[in-house]
Design an enzyme around this catalytic site. Structure first.
Site, short mmCIF file in Angstrom:
data_model
loop_
_atom_site.label_atom_id
_atom_site.label_comp_id
_atom_site.label_asym_id
_atom_site.label_seq_id
_atom_site.Cartn_x
_atom_site.Cartn_y
_atom_site.Cartn_z
N ASP A 208 -0.05 1.78 8.49
CA ASP A 208 -0.53 0.96 9.61
C ASP A 208 0.37 1.01 10.86
O ASP A 208 -0.08 0.64 11.95
CB ASP A 208 -0.67 -0.51 9.18
CG ASP A 208 -1.63 -0.66 8.00
OD1 ASP A 208 -2.50 0.22 7.84
OD2 ASP A 208 -1.49 -1.65 7.26
N ARG B 274 0.54 -4.93 -5.50
CA ARG B 274 0.62 -6.15 -4.69
C ARG B 274 0.68 -7.27 -5.73
O ARG B 274 -0.32 -7.56 -6.38
CB ARG B 274 -0.60 -6.30 -3.80
CG ARG B 274 -0.83 -5.10 -2.85
CD ARG B 274 -1.86 -5.45 -1.81
NE ARG B 274 -2.46 -4.28 -1.17
CZ ARG B 274 -1.95 -3.63 -0.13
NH1 ARG B 274 -0.80 -4.02 0.37
NH2 ARG B 274 -2.57 -2.61 0.41
N ARG C 85 -5.32 -2.40 9.00
CA ARG C 85 -5.29 -3.86 8.79
C ARG C 85 -5.56 -4.56 10.12
O ARG C 85 -6.57 -4.26 10.74
CB ARG C 85 -3.95 -4.28 8.19
CG ARG C 85 -4.05 -5.56 7.37
CD ARG C 85 -2.72 -5.91 6.78
NE ARG C 85 -2.35 -5.06 5.69
CZ ARG C 85 -2.76 -5.23 4.43
NH1 ARG C 85 -3.53 -6.23 4.13
NH2 ARG C 85 -2.38 -4.42 3.48
N GLY D 139 0.85 -1.21 0.00
CA GLY D 139 0.00 0.00 0.00
C GLY D 139 0.87 1.24 0.00
O GLY D 139 1.87 1.31 0.71
N ASP E 287 5.06 -5.32 5.75
CA ASP E 287 5.59 -6.67 5.98
C ASP E 287 5.49 -7.59 4.77
O ASP E 287 6.34 -8.46 4.58
CB ASP E 287 5.01 -7.31 7.25
CG ASP E 287 3.50 -7.22 7.32
OD1 ASP E 287 2.89 -6.77 6.33
OD2 ASP E 287 2.94 -7.61 8.35
N THR F 288 4.33 2.23 5.61
CA THR F 288 2.92 1.81 5.64
C THR F 288 2.19 2.70 6.63
O THR F 288 2.76 3.06 7.67
CB THR F 288 2.76 0.34 6.07
OG1 THR F 288 1.38 0.11 6.45
CG2 THR F 288 3.62 -0.06 7.25
N ASP G 135 2.52 -1.01 11.77
CA ASP G 135 2.51 -2.34 12.41
C ASP G 135 3.82 -3.11 12.24
O ASP G 135 3.84 -4.33 12.32
CB ASP G 135 1.35 -3.17 11.84
CG ASP G 135 1.44 -3.34 10.32
OD1 ASP G 135 2.25 -2.64 9.68
OD2 ASP G 135 0.69 -4.17 9.78
O1 F6P Z 1 -1.62 -1.56 4.62
C1 F6P Z 1 -2.20 -0.33 4.31
C2 F6P Z 1 -3.69 -0.47 4.12
O2 F6P Z 1 -4.22 0.79 3.81
C3 F6P Z 1 -4.45 -1.11 5.28
O3 F6P Z 1 -4.68 -0.21 6.33
C4 F6P Z 1 -5.69 -1.58 4.60
O4 F6P Z 1 -6.25 -2.68 5.27
C5 F6P Z 1 -5.18 -2.02 3.24
O5 F6P Z 1 -3.95 -1.34 3.04
C6 F6P Z 1 -6.09 -1.71 2.09
O6 F6P Z 1 -5.53 -2.23 0.94
P1 F6P Z 1 -6.03 -1.90 -0.52
O7 F6P Z 1 -5.63 -0.51 -0.86
O8 F6P Z 1 -5.31 -2.91 -1.37
O9 F6P Z 1 -7.51 -2.05 -0.51
#
Ligand code: F6P
Length: 323
Positions: free
Chosen positions: A128, A72, A172, A11, A103, A126, A130
């Protein structure tokens, strides 16, 4: 160290551009050629690299997102996909790789490191927060400020209409954004994955802090075991017929926008340090920031030891709520 590759992956997070800028400028300063790879591991498989110059990183420090793009990649999880990526890095004569991401990015980089003998440095990027081994990941501070600004606005309408709002935030499976935003916005309740959600006590909390006030903010982390904001609202609704309840999912607004000063600074420091670590012969390490200092831990540790917010912050919130 003559040629290093750099990429952003997973992300996007505000501050990634500041980091790319610092990597490129530091590399050029030491006469190393930085090769940017578009769209993370997917771009590596598809051979989309280019030699970067000072011009490429001009005026990007303040921009959100990532100029290198991100993805991704499912293909990179296959041996076949990784083989293509390795062949491309060999073709480019890359001596070291810097990856900026979360991660998932680090797991991919570690596998690459096992299959190809190349030094790799990870930079935590990120929203998050985390990742173990750092106080802050790039993007967390900006996302937190975006969330707090949105909650302040929702509070205006919540208190005018005497409503209870359930606001869902990202993160997340970690509750950093939710908990920190709760503290910064003075939210009355917060639900995070690190603590089991008890609907009965939540109902009680809402009743208690609405005595004579009739408006409150409940922040719900998207990874909470009780569900998202809408599910939580549906669960408490039958017990609170006298209340006007609403929910709001903040969504991807949390990932965009100009990075905060803090994110720009840590991204710049981490990016520059990553290049110097490669020059010193370090490999498979992740850069972290502890207080004022930059530090490192192994990328493996960064992945395995999942970071969680300190629960004393939750206790503080509860203390402040007591009426
Ligand atoms: O890891 C960053 C994040 O924004 C999380 O907080 C969230 O769950 C996820 O990515 C959303 O992913 P995407 O943009 O692929 O929907």
């Amino acid at each position: 160290m003559k040629r290093i590759a750099l990429m952003t992956s997973g992300g996007d997070a505000p501050g990634m551009n500041a980091c790319v800028r610092a990597i490129v400028k530091t590399a050029l300063h030491y006469d190393i050629i930085p090769v940017g790879i578009y769209d993370g591991f997917q771009g590596m498989i598809e051979k989309r690299g280019f030699e970067m110059t000072y011009q490429d990183v001009d005026n990007i420090i303040y921009r959100g997102g990532t100029i290198l793009g991100t993805a991704r990649s499912a293909e990179f999880r296959t041996l076949e996909g990784r083989k293509k990526a390795i062949e491309y890095l060999q073709e480019l004569k890359i001596d070291g790789l810097i990856v900026v991401g979360g991660d998932g990015t680090f797991s991919g980089a570690t596998e690459l490191g096992h299959e190809m003998n190349i030094p790799i440095i990870g930079i935590p990027g990120t929203i998050d927060n985390d990742i173990f081994g750092t106080d802050h990941t790039i993007g967390f501070d900006t996302a937190l400020n975006t969330v707090v600004e949105a909650i302040d606005k929702i509070r205006d309408t919540a208190s005018s209409h005497h409503r209870v709002f359930f606001i869902e935030v990202m993160g997340r499976d970690a509750g950093f954004i939710a908990l920190y935003a709760a503290l910064a916005s003075g939210a009355e309740s917060v639900l995070i994955p690190e603590e089991l959600t008890n609907i009965e006590s939540l109902v009680q909390e809402i009743r208690t802090h609405n005595t004579g006030r009739r408006s409150s903010i409940v922040i719900v982390a998207e990874g909470d075991d009780g569900g998202g904001a809408k599910e939580i609202l549906d669960k408490v609704k039958p017990f609170l017929p006298e209340f006007d309840l609403r929910h709001s999912v903040l969504g991807h607004i949390q990932r965009g926008g100009n990075p905060s000063a803090l994110d720009r600074i840590i991204a710049t420091r981490m990016g520059s340090y990553a290049v110097e670590l490669l020059m010193k012969g370090e490999s498979n390490v992740m850069v972290g920031v502890y207080g004022e200092n930059l530090n490192t831990c192994s990328i493996d540790q960064g992945i395995k030891e999942h970071a969680s917010p300190e629960l004393s912050k939750l206790e503080l919130l509860k203390k402040l709520r007591t009426q």
